[in-house]
Design a protein around this motif. Structure first.
Motif, PDB file in Angstrom:
ATOM      1  N   THR A   1       0.892  -1.205   0.098  1.00 48.17           N
ATOM      2  CA  THR A   1      -0.346  -0.049  -0.042  1.00 48.17           C
ATOM      3  C   THR A   1       0.854   1.236   0.332  1.00 48.17           C
ATOM      4  OG1 THR A   1      -1.793  -1.142   1.415  1.00 48.17           O
ATOM      5  CG2 THR A   1      -2.035   1.219   1.299  1.00 48.17           C
ATOM      6  N   ILE A   2       1.932   1.229   0.704  1.00 51.99           N
ATOM      7  CA  ILE A   2       2.655   2.375   0.736  1.00 51.99           C
ATOM      8  C   ILE A   2       3.444   2.741  -0.586  1.00 51.99           C
ATOM      9  CG2 ILE A   2       4.901   3.256   2.007  1.00 51.99           C
ATOM     10  CD1 ILE A   2       4.122   1.716   4.676  1.00 51.99           C
ATOM     11  N   ILE A   3       4.141   1.561  -1.249  1.00 53.63           N
ATOM     12  CA  ILE A   3       4.779   1.822  -2.534  1.00 53.63           C
ATOM     13  C   ILE A   3       3.677   2.215  -3.387  1.00 53.63           C
ATOM     14  CG2 ILE A   3       5.778   0.545  -4.538  1.00 53.63           C
ATOM     15  CD1 ILE A   3       7.239  -1.210  -2.402  1.00 53.63           C
ATOM     16  N   GLU A   4       2.596   1.810  -3.439  1.00 54.56           N
ATOM     17  CA  GLU A   4       1.327   2.220  -4.329  1.00 54.56           C
ATOM     18  C   GLU A   4       0.960   3.553  -4.252  1.00 54.56           C
ATOM     19  OE1 GLU A   4      -2.282  -0.270  -6.473  1.00 54.56           O
ATOM     20  OE2 GLU A   4      -2.301   0.196  -4.306  1.00 54.56           O
ATOM     21  N   SER A   5       1.112   4.005  -3.072  1.00 53.75           N
ATOM     22  CA  SER A   5       0.538   5.464  -2.634  1.00 53.75           C
ATOM     23  C   SER A   5       1.313   6.531  -3.358  1.00 53.75           C
ATOM     24  CB  SER A   5       0.541   5.466  -1.326  1.00 53.75           C
ATOM     25  OG  SER A   5       2.077   5.574  -0.819  1.00 53.75           O
ATOM     26  N   ALA A   6       2.239   6.169  -4.178  1.00 51.95           N
ATOM     27  CA  ALA A   6       3.230   7.122  -4.586  1.00 51.95           C
ATOM     28  C   ALA A   6       3.276   7.097  -6.089  1.00 51.95           C
ATOM     29  CB  ALA A   6       4.556   7.097  -4.179  1.00 51.95           C
ATOM     30  N   LEU A   7       2.368   6.250  -6.747  1.00 55.87           N
ATOM     31  CA  LEU A   7       2.202   6.106  -7.955  1.00 55.87           C
ATOM     32  C   LEU A   7       0.944   6.965  -8.316  1.00 55.87           C
ATOM     33  CD1 LEU A   7       2.465   2.166  -8.642  1.00 55.87           C
ATOM     34  CD2 LEU A   7       4.138   3.876  -9.237  1.00 55.87           C
ATOM     35  N   PRO A   8       1.031   7.209  -9.730  1.00 56.86           N
ATOM     36  CA  PRO A   8      -0.057   8.050 -10.274  1.00 56.86           C
ATOM     37  C   PRO A   8      -1.384   7.189 -10.186  1.00 56.86           C
ATOM     38  CG  PRO A   8       1.261   7.826 -12.062  1.00 56.86           C
ATOM     39  CD  PRO A   8       2.060   7.097 -10.634  1.00 56.86           C
ATOM     40  N   GLU A   9      -2.604   7.804 -10.055  1.00 60.31           N
ATOM     41  CA  GLU A   9      -3.788   7.271 -10.158  1.00 60.31           C
ATOM     42  C   GLU A   9      -3.976   6.161 -11.179  1.00 60.31           C
ATOM     43  OE1 GLU A   9      -6.816   6.169  -8.111  1.00 60.31           O
ATOM     44  OE2 GLU A   9      -5.737   7.961  -7.462  1.00 60.31           O
ATOM     45  N   GLU A  10      -3.445   6.164 -12.236  1.00 64.62           N
ATOM     46  CA  GLU A  10      -3.924   5.346 -13.565  1.00 64.62           C
ATOM     47  C   GLU A  10      -2.984   4.173 -13.374  1.00 64.62           C
ATOM     48  OE1 GLU A  10      -0.983   8.503 -15.090  1.00 64.62           O
ATOM     49  OE2 GLU A  10      -2.753   8.341 -13.892  1.00 64.62           O
ATOM     50  N   ASN A  11      -1.848   4.327 -12.283  1.00 59.89           N
ATOM     51  CA  ASN A  11      -0.989   2.864 -12.101  1.00 59.89           C
ATOM     52  C   ASN A  11      -1.216   2.190 -10.951  1.00 59.89           C
ATOM     53  OD1 ASN A  11       1.522   4.914 -13.740  1.00 59.89           O
ATOM     54  ND2 ASN A  11       0.480   3.285 -14.687  1.00 59.89           N
ATOM     55  N   ARG A  12      -2.349   2.567 -10.387  1.00 62.86           N
ATOM     56  CA  ARG A  12      -2.677   1.839  -8.916  1.00 62.86           C
ATOM     57  C   ARG A  12      -3.720   0.799  -9.180  1.00 62.86           C
ATOM     58  NH1 ARG A  12      -3.628   7.028  -4.946  1.00 62.86           N
ATOM     59  NH2 ARG A  12      -1.603   7.772  -5.367  1.00 62.86           N
TER      60      ARG A  12
END
Length: 243
Positions: free
Chosen positions: A232-243
């Motif tokens: 979740t932490i790693i994914e939180s710094a990705l843009p919305e389209e890459n989550r």
């Protein structure tokens, strides 16, 4: 027109520079680690190599460092795996001396296998119980005094920047050695060299270092929640389209 010019640059300039710099790096590591300390020679040539390759590819690198990280502390850095250039990013911009946990098959690669051995990287042997015990002992002896490791728990590159399920290995290692885990987010690397393509794109890549997570006191029962938290932490710094 820009894409066409960059394609020419890729094959006429970048690829020869990549081959030459990789040869220089491996030979420097082999000679330096043989004659001197592999803590130095097994790391700093790779830093120069990683940054040189990224600069030669005309990439724009943005690093968001974390003041909570201690260079004298050993960590297990856990990052999402977006592309082939993740290796150059880690070498050039991690900012912490580290050793890879590598597949046994890489021992046989010309120059790279010998350089990896001389540099002190740990070859993982899962072929037998004896091999697993030996691997853990080597890992324990290596990851101390500020030497860290970097793991891509997805196990493969992302075709579109979205994250796949994490495997347990990196987290089990961190728990076993009681080392803090540092989640790292790589964003944009999948655009540089898409899977199944030889055409590169000079794009921007960001590298974000999150707060370290202590593993002391955690057990295997805490593993699912730990993996979910890091994901979740790693994914939180990705843009919305890459989550």
């Amino acid at each position: 027109m820009k894409k066409f010019l960059y394609l020419i640059y890729q094959w006429v300039v970048f690829v020869p520079l990549l081959i030459l710099s990789t040869t220089w790096c491996t030979l420097t590591i082999i000679i330096g680690s043989t004659l001197g300390n592999n803590k130095f020679w097994g790391y700093y040539p790779g830093v120069i190599w990683g940054r040189f390759v990224c600069i030669s590819a005309l990439l724009r690198i943005k690093v968001k460092r974390n003041p909570l990280l201690d260079r004298n502390q050993s960590y297990v850095f856990v990052a999402n795996h977006q592309g082939a250039f993740d290796i150059f990013l880690v070498y050039g911009y991690l900012g912490h001396n580290f050793k890879w946990l590598m597949k046994q098959s890489l021992r046989k690669m010309p120059l790279v296998g010998l350089a990896s051995k001389k540099a002190g990287h740990v070859f993982v042997d899962q072929s037998s119980r004896k091999g697993i015990v030996e691997t853990m002992r080597n890992t324990r002896d290596t990851l101390r005094d500020g030497i860290s490791t970097v793991v891509f728990p997805e196990g493969h590159r992302s075709p579109d920047g979205k994250m796949a399920e994490f495997k347990k290995g990196a987290f089990q290692t961190a728990l076993s050695l009681k080392l803090p885990i540092v989640p790292v987010t790589i964003d944009g690397a999948y655009k540089v060299l898409p899977i199944h393509s030889w055409k590169m794109n000079p794009t921007a890549i960001s590298l974000t270092f999150h707060d370290p997570i202590e593993t002391k006191g955690l057990t295997n029962d805490d593993l699912p929640e730990l993996i979910k938290n890091v994901y979740t932490i790693i994914e939180s710094a990705l843009p919305e389209e890459n989550r």
